[in-house]
Design a protein around this motif. Structure first.
Motif, PDB file in Angstrom:
ATOM      1  N   GLY A  42      42.337  82.571-127.405  1.00  0.00           N
ATOM      2  CA  GLY A  42      42.624  82.058-126.066  1.00  0.00           C
ATOM      3  C   GLY A  42      41.754  82.706-125.004  1.00  0.00           C
ATOM      4  N   VAL A  43      41.562  84.007-125.100  1.00  0.00           N
ATOM      5  CA  VAL A  43      40.719  84.715-124.137  1.00  0.00           C
ATOM      6  C   VAL A  43      39.269  84.241-124.260  1.00  0.00           C
ATOM      7  CG1 VAL A  43      39.798  86.979-123.480  1.00  0.00           C
ATOM      8  CG2 VAL A  43      42.243  86.719-123.955  1.00  0.00           C
ATOM      9  N   VAL A  44      38.808  84.013-125.483  1.00  0.00           N
ATOM     10  CA  VAL A  44      37.449  83.500-125.684  1.00  0.00           C
ATOM     11  C   VAL A  44      37.327  82.129-125.019  1.00  0.00           C
ATOM     12  CG1 VAL A  44      35.796  82.656-127.407  1.00  0.00           C
ATOM     13  CG2 VAL A  44      36.983  84.818-127.784  1.00  0.00           C
ATOM     14  N   ALA A  45      38.326  81.282-125.197  1.00  0.00           N
ATOM     15  CA  ALA A  45      38.293  79.948-124.594  1.00  0.00           C
ATOM     16  C   ALA A  45      38.284  80.036-123.067  1.00  0.00           C
ATOM     17  CB  ALA A  45      39.490  79.129-125.071  1.00  0.00           C
ATOM     18  N   VAL A  46      39.144  80.874-122.506  1.00  0.00           N
ATOM     19  CA  VAL A  46      39.220  81.007-121.047  1.00  0.00           C
ATOM     20  C   VAL A  46      37.909  81.546-120.484  1.00  0.00           C
ATOM     21  CG1 VAL A  46      40.346  82.300-119.180  1.00  0.00           C
ATOM     22  CG2 VAL A  46      41.731  81.212-120.951  1.00  0.00           C
ATOM     23  N   THR A  47      37.350  82.558-121.134  1.00  0.00           N
ATOM     24  CA  THR A  47      36.090  83.107-120.628  1.00  0.00           C
ATOM     25  C   THR A  47      34.959  82.091-120.745  1.00  0.00           C
ATOM     26  OG1 THR A  47      35.597  84.177-122.745  1.00  0.00           O
ATOM     27  CG2 THR A  47      36.695  85.515-121.077  1.00  0.00           C
ATOM     28  N   THR A  48      34.983  81.288-121.781  1.00  0.00           N
ATOM     29  CA  THR A  48      33.959  80.246-121.931  1.00  0.00           C
ATOM     30  C   THR A  48      34.091  79.206-120.818  1.00  0.00           C
ATOM     31  OG1 THR A  48      33.881  80.556-124.322  1.00  0.00           O
ATOM     32  CG2 THR A  48      33.034  78.472-123.469  1.00  0.00           C
ATOM     33  N   PHE A  49      35.305  78.778-120.567  1.00  0.00           N
ATOM     34  CA  PHE A  49      35.530  77.788-119.512  1.00  0.00           C
ATOM     35  C   PHE A  49      35.273  78.369-118.125  1.00  0.00           C
ATOM     36  CE2 PHE A  49      38.371  75.788-122.806  1.00  0.00           C
ATOM     37  CZ  PHE A  49      37.486  74.752-123.087  1.00  0.00           C
ATOM     38  N   ALA A  50      35.322  79.690-118.007  1.00  0.00           N
ATOM     39  CA  ALA A  50      35.037  80.351-116.734  1.00  0.00           C
ATOM     40  C   ALA A  50      33.535  80.555-116.525  1.00  0.00           C
ATOM     41  CB  ALA A  50      35.758  81.692-116.665  1.00  0.00           C
ATOM     42  N   TRP A  59      33.691  82.754-131.795  1.00  0.00           N
ATOM     43  CA  TRP A  59      34.531  81.578-132.076  1.00  0.00           C
ATOM     44  C   TRP A  59      34.918  81.512-133.551  1.00  0.00           C
ATOM     45  CZ3 TRP A  59      37.036  78.678-128.751  1.00  0.00           C
ATOM     46  CH2 TRP A  59      36.585  78.598-127.429  1.00  0.00           C
ATOM     47  N   ILE A  60      33.929  81.652-134.414  1.00  0.00           N
ATOM     48  CA  ILE A  60      34.181  81.518-135.854  1.00  0.00           C
ATOM     49  C   ILE A  60      35.109  82.613-136.352  1.00  0.00           C
ATOM     50  CG2 ILE A  60      33.090  81.630-138.136  1.00  0.00           C
ATOM     51  CD1 ILE A  60      30.633  80.245-136.776  1.00  0.00           C
ATOM     52  N   ARG A  61      34.832  83.841-135.951  1.00  0.00           N
ATOM     53  CA  ARG A  61      35.687  84.944-136.392  1.00  0.00           C
ATOM     54  C   ARG A  61      37.102  84.784-135.856  1.00  0.00           C
ATOM     55  NH1 ARG A  61      35.309  91.300-135.004  1.00  0.00           N
ATOM     56  NH2 ARG A  61      36.688  92.021-136.645  1.00  0.00           N
ATOM     57  N   GLY A  62      37.207  84.373-134.604  1.00  0.00           N
ATOM     58  CA  GLY A  62      38.529  84.155-134.025  1.00  0.00           C
ATOM     59  C   GLY A  62      39.322  83.106-134.779  1.00  0.00           C
TER      60      GLY A  62
END
Length: 146
Positions: A42-50, A59-62
């Motif tokens: 979720g944090v990876v997604a939020v930072t990407t969208f930010a 992404w893959i590891r997550g």
């Protein structure tokens, strides 16, 4: 016990309170591992969208670590029903995954520090599983094979 296709080799009754308490704790630890994985993703997604860049590795590891949690949970359920094979898998994965997670996090430049810290937070949950699977109640339920 109904024949479910599981190989039951436990010598101590799996219905014993101590044994089932150990499996209940393992299930909670595996759930915690999965929840931390979802938070990281979720944090990876939020930072990407930010607007910050997230590498394919992140992404893959997550995704992989989130996907592994339900598999380990299912193995734990089967082990609690008497499957030595699943017990051995949970025992092995819980000992190796935390080491692998931390070791990969220590590779310089592979991922940002915040990502390594968040991923590292999932390791103690599986470390707890490794300790519990080596405890006396589960050792009695699943004696070592030769």
């Amino acid at each position: 016990m109904a024949n479910t296709g599981l190989t039951t080799t436990a010598t101590a009754p799996l219905g014993e309170a101590r044994t089932q308490d150990a499996f209940a704790t393992i299930k909670k630890c595996v759930t915690l591992f999965g929840v931390v994985g979802v938070i990281v993703l979720g944090v990876v997604a939020v930072t990407t969208f930010a607007g910050q860049e997230a590498s394919a590795f992140m992404w893959i590891r997550g995704v992989i670590l989130v996907a592994v949690a339900p598999l380990i949970h299912r193995m734990t359920v089967r082990a609690s029903q008497g499957s030595y094979k699943d017990f051995a898998r949970v025992r092995t994965l819980s000992a190796t995954l935390p080491i692998a997670i931390v070791a990969v996090d220590l590779i310089p430049g592979l991922c940002p520090a915040w990502y390594a810290v968040l991923q590292g937070l999932s390791a103690p949950a599986l470390g707890g599983v490794a300790l519990i699977t080596r405890g006396s109640s589960l050792r009695a339920a699943f004696p070592a094979r030769k």
